[in-house]
Scaffold this motif. Structure first.
Motif, mmCIF file in Angstrom:
data_model
loop_
_atom_site.group_PDB
_atom_site.id
_atom_site.type_symbol
_atom_site.label_atom_id
_atom_site.label_comp_id
_atom_site.label_asym_id
_atom_site.label_seq_id
_atom_site.Cartn_x
_atom_site.Cartn_y
_atom_site.Cartn_z
ATOM 1 N N VAL B 147 59.082 19.238 18.516
ATOM 2 C CA VAL B 147 59.708 19.525 17.232
ATOM 3 C C VAL B 147 60.771 20.621 17.373
ATOM 4 O O VAL B 147 61.785 20.624 16.674
ATOM 5 N N ASP B 148 60.548 21.539 18.314
ATOM 6 C CA ASP B 148 61.498 22.651 18.480
ATOM 7 C C ASP B 148 62.819 22.191 19.062
ATOM 8 O O ASP B 148 63.723 23.001 19.254
ATOM 9 N N LYS B 149 62.933 20.885 19.360
ATOM 10 C CA LYS B 149 64.210 20.384 19.860
ATOM 11 C C LYS B 149 64.795 19.342 18.925
ATOM 12 O O LYS B 149 65.655 18.564 19.323
ATOM 13 N N MET B 150 64.285 19.285 17.692
ATOM 14 C CA MET B 150 64.767 18.268 16.764
ATOM 15 C C MET B 150 65.680 18.883 15.714
ATOM 16 O O MET B 150 65.210 19.575 14.820
ATOM 17 N N PRO B 151 66.984 18.637 15.795
ATOM 18 C CA PRO B 151 67.871 19.140 14.737
ATOM 19 C C PRO B 151 67.530 18.474 13.410
ATOM 20 O O PRO B 151 67.595 19.104 12.367
ATOM 21 N N LEU B 152 67.175 17.200 13.444
ATOM 22 C CA LEU B 152 66.649 16.531 12.254
ATOM 23 C C LEU B 152 65.326 15.906 12.647
ATOM 24 O O LEU B 152 65.167 15.413 13.764
ATOM 25 N N MET B 153 64.365 15.920 11.727
ATOM 26 C CA MET B 153 63.018 15.446 12.053
ATOM 27 C C MET B 153 63.009 13.941 12.245
ATOM 28 O O MET B 153 63.630 13.202 11.491
ATOM 29 N N TYR B 154 62.341 13.486 13.291
ATOM 30 C CA TYR B 154 62.090 12.060 13.431
ATOM 31 C C TYR B 154 60.636 11.835 13.833
ATOM 32 O O TYR B 154 59.956 12.757 14.290
ATOM 33 N N GLN B 155 60.186 10.613 13.643
ATOM 34 C CA GLN B 155 58.827 10.248 14.033
ATOM 35 C C GLN B 155 58.802 10.062 15.538
ATOM 36 O O GLN B 155 59.667 9.397 16.096
ATOM 37 N N TYR B 156 57.799 10.623 16.197
ATOM 38 C CA TYR B 156 57.797 10.635 17.657
ATOM 39 C C TYR B 156 56.958 9.502 18.240
ATOM 40 O O TYR B 156 57.311 8.911 19.239
#
Lengths: 192, 219
Positions: B147-156
């Protein structure tokens, strides 16, 4: 042409199935934060009717829930015994909620401060060392000057734990080598 | 009457009859792969949000702990999306004239919710609970990724039943000490299986039979 009717019926049936599936995926019920078309503000979570008290939340122990005594002054004593568990819990909560501004030592040089937030005073001043415990509890609950309140994010029990940990931080900044048990002194140099 | 089909079509028929098995198998495989693919599950696709809130900035850059915003993740089934007040803790003073943040300020002024787009969404017939996972040492990272590398949230992850079961059968492959659940980029101090087995015993995680019984997740 008969086969075509059959085909049509099949297509309809399949389409019907997929519609059912969607219904069970998104059922017309409220789950947390799901929007509502029924209420004007669009929220399914409703505000409590004024005066509502949930069972077990009468909060009539003012010293515990406000940090203030009957005279309106911050209380000095702790509402429960401070054990190692309380301190560890306090440390963990402090590191989550307070370090962004106050940093891990309590000197007020956290990351958000470095990005331009108003710098908080260090906990290690005589003024703050002399404040009673209830004062810190009150700052967390109601905020102070430029500091926002944390009443919504931290439960009362944890607020007291944080206060205990702030006390530990204050002690730690004044500690000398003589406060360290003789047999543990060797480890301090080694940890550096 | 002359033959309509040439002799060679016999072979052709035999091959297709025989090949049908493979063709059906192939189609099945295509369906299976497609069903678990990102295209269908919408994994790894960033969603538009009313405010371009960046976990990379706030978690990766500023080091804010997940629990600062997702306050109920340890105590309830729902992780909680922070109310506008939480944003204003900082943004009343920081970047407080940024046009990007105008929807946040407007929400604070008018007491209207920010309509965040949901990213991870299980069907309503599945029961999921954060607190049990977080308290038994399943890190956010395992399910939600870096999550700390997501500029916008996506489902992983796919969030399909198969994925849940895979872990419920072998939790020792994934569990970590409780104090590291919100850590991003966690590395086990030693062999994961060995540490995992110890933790499974210590946290009293139930056996695979209980954890894969239908009524665990469909109740």
């Amino acid at each position: 042409m008969r086969t075509n009717y059959k085909l049509g019926a099949l297509v309809l049936a399949v389409a019907g199935l997929s519609a059912c599936r969607q219904d069970m995926h998104d059922q017309p019920k409220y789950i947390p934060l799901r929007p509502s078309e029924f209420f004007l503000d669009g929220r399914s979570a409703r505000p409590l009717v004024e005066g509502t008290i949930a069972r077990g939340h009468l909060n009539d122990d003012t010293a515990y829930y406000t940090g203030k005594g009957a005279d309106g002054k911050p209380v000095a004593e702790f509402p429960f015994p401070v054990t190692k568990e309380v301190l560890l819990r306090g440390q963990q909560r402090y590191n989550v909620y307070c370090t962004p501004c106050h940093d891990r030592t309590g000197n007020g040089n956290g990351m958000i401060v470095r990005r331009g937030y108003r710098r908080p005073p260090t906990y290690n001043s005589d003024r703050l060392r002399e404040q009673p415990n209830g004062y810190f509890y009150d700052v967390i609950t109601n905020g102070f000057g430029a500091m926002p309140d944390y009443a919504a994010q931290i439960q009362p029990q944890d607020r007291w734990a944080i206060v205990a940990y702030i006390r530990a931080l204050q002690l730690s900044q004044q500690a000398s080598i003589n406060d360290v048990p003789a047999e543990a002194r060797g480890q301090i140099g080694a940890a550096k | 009457m002359s033959q309509i089909f040439h002799h060679s079509t016999n072979t052709f028929t035999r091959i297709t009859l025989f090949g049908a098995v493979f063709i059906l198998g192939f189609l099945g495989w295509v369906m299976f792969t497609l069903n678990g693919s990102d295209y269908v599950t919408r994994a790894t696709q960033a969603r538009e949000q009313p405010v371009p809130f960046s976990h990379a900035h706030h978690v990766g850059g500023l080091g804010v702990d997940c629990r600062y915003c997702h306050t109920t993740v340890e105590t309830s089934g729902f992780a909680n999306i922070p109310p506008t007040k939480t944003c204003m803790n900082c943004h009343s003073q920081i970047w407080n004239t940024s046009p990007t943040l105008e929807p946040v300020r407007a929400s604070f002024r008018t007491n209207q919710s920010i309509p965040w787009t949901r990213v991870n969404d299980l069907p309503d017939f599945v029961y999921f609970n954060h607190s049990i996972h977080v308290n038994k040492g399943v890190g956010c990272e395992v399910c939600h990724g870096r999550v700390d590398k997501m500029p916008l949230m996506y489902q992983y992850n796919t969030l399909q039943m198969e994925w849940c079961l895979n872990c419920h059968r072998n939790p020792e492959k994934y569990v970590r000490p409780r104090e590291f659940v919100t850590t991003m980029g966690y590395q086990p101090a030693g062999d994961q299986e060995e540490i995992g087995r110890k933790l499974v015993a210590e946290y009293k995680i139930q056996d695979a039979r209980t954890l894969t019984s239908c009524s665990t997740c469909h109740r």
